[in-house]
Motif scaffolding. Sequence first.
Motif, mmCIF file in Angstrom:
data_model
loop_
_atom_site.group_PDB
_atom_site.id
_atom_site.type_symbol
_atom_site.label_atom_id
_atom_site.label_comp_id
_atom_site.label_asym_id
_atom_site.label_seq_id
_atom_site.Cartn_x
_atom_site.Cartn_y
_atom_site.Cartn_z
ATOM 1 N N LEU A 175 0.880 -1.168 0.000
ATOM 2 C CA LEU A 175 0.000 0.000 0.000
ATOM 3 C C LEU A 175 0.916 1.215 0.000
ATOM 4 C CD1 LEU A 175 -2.937 0.923 0.216
ATOM 5 C CD2 LEU A 175 -2.744 0.732 2.704
ATOM 6 N N ALA A 176 1.052 1.819 -1.173
ATOM 7 C CA ALA A 176 2.013 2.907 -1.341
ATOM 8 C C ALA A 176 1.282 4.235 -1.466
ATOM 9 C CB ALA A 176 2.864 2.665 -2.584
ATOM 10 N N TYR A 177 1.688 5.187 -0.682
ATOM 11 C CA TYR A 177 1.188 6.564 -0.806
ATOM 12 C C TYR A 177 2.285 7.366 -1.494
ATOM 13 C CZ TYR A 177 -2.565 5.176 2.273
ATOM 14 O OH TYR A 177 -3.662 4.537 2.804
ATOM 15 N N ILE A 178 2.033 7.691 -2.764
ATOM 16 C CA ILE A 178 3.054 8.362 -3.561
ATOM 17 C C ILE A 178 2.736 9.851 -3.597
ATOM 18 C CG2 ILE A 178 4.191 8.466 -5.801
ATOM 19 C CD1 ILE A 178 4.562 5.799 -4.337
ATOM 20 N N ALA A 179 3.626 10.630 -2.994
ATOM 21 C CA ALA A 179 3.428 12.078 -2.952
ATOM 22 C C ALA A 179 3.822 12.688 -4.289
ATOM 23 C CB ALA A 179 4.270 12.684 -1.833
ATOM 24 N N PRO A 180 3.120 13.725 -4.720
ATOM 25 C CA PRO A 180 3.456 14.368 -5.991
ATOM 26 C C PRO A 180 4.628 15.320 -5.813
ATOM 27 C CG PRO A 180 1.581 15.468 -5.015
ATOM 28 C CD PRO A 180 1.954 14.346 -4.076
ATOM 29 N N SER A 181 5.781 14.748 -5.550
ATOM 30 C CA SER A 181 6.975 15.576 -5.394
ATOM 31 C C SER A 181 8.200 14.758 -5.779
ATOM 32 C CB SER A 181 7.091 16.089 -3.949
ATOM 33 O OG SER A 181 7.126 15.018 -3.049
ATOM 34 N N LEU A 182 9.285 15.468 -6.015
ATOM 35 C CA LEU A 182 10.541 14.832 -6.434
ATOM 36 C C LEU A 182 11.653 15.347 -5.534
ATOM 37 C CD1 LEU A 182 10.074 15.346 -10.285
ATOM 38 C CD2 LEU A 182 10.060 13.138 -9.100
ATOM 39 N N LEU A 183 12.553 14.462 -5.122
ATOM 40 C CA LEU A 183 13.666 14.856 -4.259
ATOM 41 C C LEU A 183 15.014 14.724 -4.960
ATOM 42 C CD1 LEU A 183 12.407 13.398 -0.872
ATOM 43 C CD2 LEU A 183 12.995 15.796 -1.301
ATOM 44 N N GLY A 184 15.220 13.635 -5.689
ATOM 45 C CA GLY A 184 16.486 13.473 -6.413
ATOM 46 C C GLY A 184 17.639 13.014 -5.545
ATOM 47 N N SER A 185 17.429 12.992 -4.227
ATOM 48 C CA SER A 185 18.435 12.463 -3.302
ATOM 49 C C SER A 185 17.706 12.092 -2.013
ATOM 50 C CB SER A 185 19.534 13.498 -3.025
ATOM 51 O OG SER A 185 18.960 14.683 -2.490
ATOM 52 N N GLY A 186 18.425 11.421 -1.112
ATOM 53 C CA GLY A 186 17.787 10.959 0.124
ATOM 54 C C GLY A 186 17.521 9.474 0.073
ATOM 55 N N PRO A 187 17.239 8.879 1.246
ATOM 56 C CA PRO A 187 17.083 7.420 1.307
ATOM 57 C C PRO A 187 15.863 6.913 0.544
ATOM 58 C CG PRO A 187 16.571 8.451 3.425
ATOM 59 C CD PRO A 187 17.129 9.523 2.556
ATOM 60 N N ALA A 188 16.027 5.750 -0.071
ATOM 61 C CA ALA A 188 14.932 5.107 -0.801
ATOM 62 C C ALA A 188 13.974 4.455 0.189
ATOM 63 C CB ALA A 188 15.489 4.053 -1.751
ATOM 64 N N ALA A 189 12.718 4.305 -0.231
ATOM 65 C CA ALA A 189 11.702 3.697 0.634
ATOM 66 C C ALA A 189 11.977 2.214 0.851
ATOM 67 C CB ALA A 189 10.317 3.888 0.022
ATOM 68 N N LEU A 190 12.623 1.588 -0.123
ATOM 69 C CA LEU A 190 12.888 0.147 -0.033
ATOM 70 C C LEU A 190 14.385 -0.110 -0.109
ATOM 71 C CD1 LEU A 190 11.753 -2.774 0.022
ATOM 72 C CD2 LEU A 190 11.826 -2.732 -2.480
ATOM 73 N N GLY A 191 14.900 -0.853 0.871
ATOM 74 C CA GLY A 191 16.308 -1.235 0.865
ATOM 75 C C GLY A 191 16.515 -2.600 0.242
ATOM 76 N N ASP A 192 17.737 -3.088 0.365
ATOM 77 C CA ASP A 192 18.141 -4.327 -0.306
ATOM 78 C C ASP A 192 17.133 -5.455 -0.066
ATOM 79 O OD1 ASP A 192 19.757 -6.120 -1.728
ATOM 80 O OD2 ASP A 192 20.630 -6.850 0.149
ATOM 81 N N ALA A 193 16.692 -6.045 -1.172
ATOM 82 C CA ALA A 193 15.714 -7.135 -1.101
ATOM 83 C C ALA A 193 16.230 -8.346 -1.861
ATOM 84 C CB ALA A 193 14.364 -6.671 -1.667
ATOM 85 N N GLY A 194 17.568 -8.436 -1.935
ATOM 86 C CA GLY A 194 18.177 -9.617 -2.544
ATOM 87 C C GLY A 194 18.122 -9.660 -4.061
ATOM 88 N N VAL A 195 17.921 -8.513 -4.695
ATOM 89 C CA VAL A 195 17.814 -8.480 -6.149
ATOM 90 C C VAL A 195 19.113 -7.929 -6.732
ATOM 91 C CG1 VAL A 195 16.599 -7.482 -8.120
ATOM 92 C CG2 VAL A 195 15.334 -8.096 -6.048
ATOM 93 N N ALA A 196 19.777 -8.717 -7.587
ATOM 94 C CA ALA A 196 21.012 -8.241 -8.214
ATOM 95 C C ALA A 196 20.753 -7.777 -9.640
ATOM 96 C CB ALA A 196 22.061 -9.346 -8.207
ATOM 97 N N SER A 197 19.846 -8.453 -10.319
ATOM 98 C CA SER A 197 19.643 -8.195 -11.741
ATOM 99 C C SER A 197 18.148 -8.034 -12.025
ATOM 100 C CB SER A 197 20.210 -9.366 -12.541
ATOM 101 O OG SER A 197 20.375 -8.992 -13.884
ATOM 102 N N LEU A 198 17.841 -7.345 -13.137
ATOM 103 C CA LEU A 198 16.442 -7.003 -13.405
ATOM 104 C C LEU A 198 15.539 -8.236 -13.474
ATOM 105 C CD1 LEU A 198 14.511 -4.670 -13.946
ATOM 106 C CD2 LEU A 198 15.058 -4.853 -16.376
ATOM 107 N N SER A 199 16.088 -9.337 -13.958
ATOM 108 C CA SER A 199 15.265 -10.542 -14.099
ATOM 109 C C SER A 199 14.810 -11.090 -12.749
ATOM 110 C CB SER A 199 16.045 -11.618 -14.850
ATOM 111 O OG SER A 199 17.217 -11.938 -14.120
ATOM 112 N N GLN A 200 15.506 -10.653 -11.673
ATOM 113 C CA GLN A 200 15.134 -11.115 -10.326
ATOM 114 C C GLN A 200 14.190 -10.149 -9.610
ATOM 115 O OE1 GLN A 200 19.082 -11.017 -8.801
ATOM 116 N NE2 GLN A 200 19.678 -13.002 -9.658
ATOM 117 N N ALA A 201 13.771 -9.096 -10.306
ATOM 118 C CA ALA A 201 12.893 -8.099 -9.659
ATOM 119 C C ALA A 201 11.658 -8.772 -9.074
ATOM 120 C CB ALA A 201 12.482 -7.034 -10.675
#
Lengths: 352, 352
Positions: free
Chosen positions: A303-329
Amino acid sequence: MSGDDSRADRFSAATEDPLDAAMRRAIAASEQVRGTTSPNPPVGCVILDADGRVVGTGATQPPGGPHAEVVALRAAGARAAGGTAVVTLEPCVHTGRTGPCADALRQAGVARVVHAVADPTARAAGGAAALRAAGIEVRDGLLAEEVSRGPLRAWLHFARTGRPHVTWKYAATLDGRSAAADGTSQWISSADSRAEVHRVRERMDAILVGTGTVAADDPHLTARDAGGELTRRRPLRVVVGDRDIAADARVLDSAAETIRVPGGPPSSVLDALADRGAVDVLLEGGPRLAGAFLEAGCIDRILAYIAPSLLGSGPAALGDAGVASLSQAWRLRIEETTMSGVDLRISAVPTW
Amino acid sequence: MSGDDSRADRFSAATEDPLDAAMRRAIAASEQVRGTTSPNPPVGCVILDADGRVVGTGATQPPGGPHAEVVALRAAGARAAGGTAVVTLEPCVHTGRTGPCADALRQAGVARVVHAVADPTARAAGGAAALRAAGIEVRDGLLAEEVSRGPLRAWLHFARTGRPHVTWKYAATLDGRSAAADGTSQWISSADSRAEVHRVRERMDAILVGTGTVAADDPHLTARDAGGELTRRRPLRVVVGDRDIAADARVLDSAAETIRVPGGPPSSVLDALADRGAVDVLLEGGPRLAGAFLEAGCIDRILAYIAPSLLGSGPAALGDAGVASLSQAWRLRIEETTMSGVDLRISAVPTW
């Protein structure tokens, strides 16, 4: 009955099947008790008399109290005879703290039972067969999708897997950041979204955060109404991890019960919550805990609440989830998007 | 006229004002020529005869060719007399490579002109006043919002600011990443979204990337149809930056013209494009170039294709945009969200 009511009834009769209308009323009744019934399912039931009029509505009472069917039958009294019970879940046949609902329906002389979803639990299932054996007409599957995605979603997940249903809720900017470069994060999302989150929390059994979020944000993790008052329902607050937290952390106050769960595999965290009777759990971050739950396959809805704004820096909402390559998304399916004030609210479910 | 057409006409007459219907037809005509008219506006015009029947439809021809009104009047011929011209932009009064449209409308004996948007340019404006002076009834503002957000959006921006309208298009996961940790990025978005991007490109004057994106992704930056063939329209490809790019980079092939623009302030990049007659520009990344354009206030619209997947690591779609604290975040307004296959497509505009 006023003239207005009469017109409304005619309109409703012309546009919606009476059984559909009754099931929607049962769903609405069940939504009222969400968060108060675990580990039992929040069920809704409507009794129609032999002429199709609504004569009773009920929902599951807190554990130890009567089930939805019994509440609705009591309201209907003798008018249930020859009528129809419309119920969100197949009536149970087991005797727990309350008697089997299938028996109560038979004894009330109900001629027909219409339910949305079959009961997947071995202990309680068999209600439809018992009713049919008693000569009662049974129909299932009415608005099944609506019920299984809605009020019974978490309980059905728990019944099938033995594990609480986890909704990962987060707020981020359109570019996926949950705070600015200097750590400021209050408030990413709009007042409308924050108010909605309080309504979501109120219907949960437990609200989960990591010690990192407690240290960074000092969240209260309570459900409050529009006036800022604590709601009657006080979901369990759960802090996961081994780091110390401040003695004056807001999550430790008396507004609701709080438990600590040691760091470890997400599945063991969920086992601890299941032992406490929690069925419907809200995971409120942060990036590390969310990444760990995602990697462990322990997130059932996003359940994501996406604010209509852009930061361009700062911590991401999701950290490492064991994905190395796009096929593992981790692949999702977007269930619904709606506006929440100026924010975009996205509900998505895993497809793995 | 077939029976079906006749029914459709009756239905349309019953449900939509004839002028609204004519303006929608004019808008549709203008959409057909988007990307072929710059630096002139893509205008659509419909002529109704005295009885309100459509007798001519036209759209702006490529520079040097006739304007929309003249095309539509030619189609209508003598049937325009006493009729109505419905046009997306206020008719011009200036004589450029073609004669003033206001004169043409007067000479055709049109009794009424209905336009959506006033012409903001000093040179061409005054059409409404000239028409009224000639005894023609003039009404403006019909479906103005639809036209100014739609086919004339970029041109109106250019007319007001002297700077091309920039749409930043990007694809990212729900957690805001444009590639996985190992750099894999093909494909983040769905085949439906990629096909839609080709249709967006086809209507642009120029497509902009940085040398970093050329080095990382070797994009072709062409518009192709559903069969994979290059479209008739070949927007200018623009590579910004001072880094060398490979001699065999796909962007340097003969599929469309490509220019290099030195690195520098985004405003000077846009000035160089304006000098080339570009009005409607698509910025296709990457994070650094997008961040620089955002920080310079040079992004006028954001078109995000959000894939239903989570990565938890990998580069963000947007790089540094000069924001240190949450109060400095770039604020947007979400204009529209739609599904593009399994992806979510978000159109947003700056509120600063």
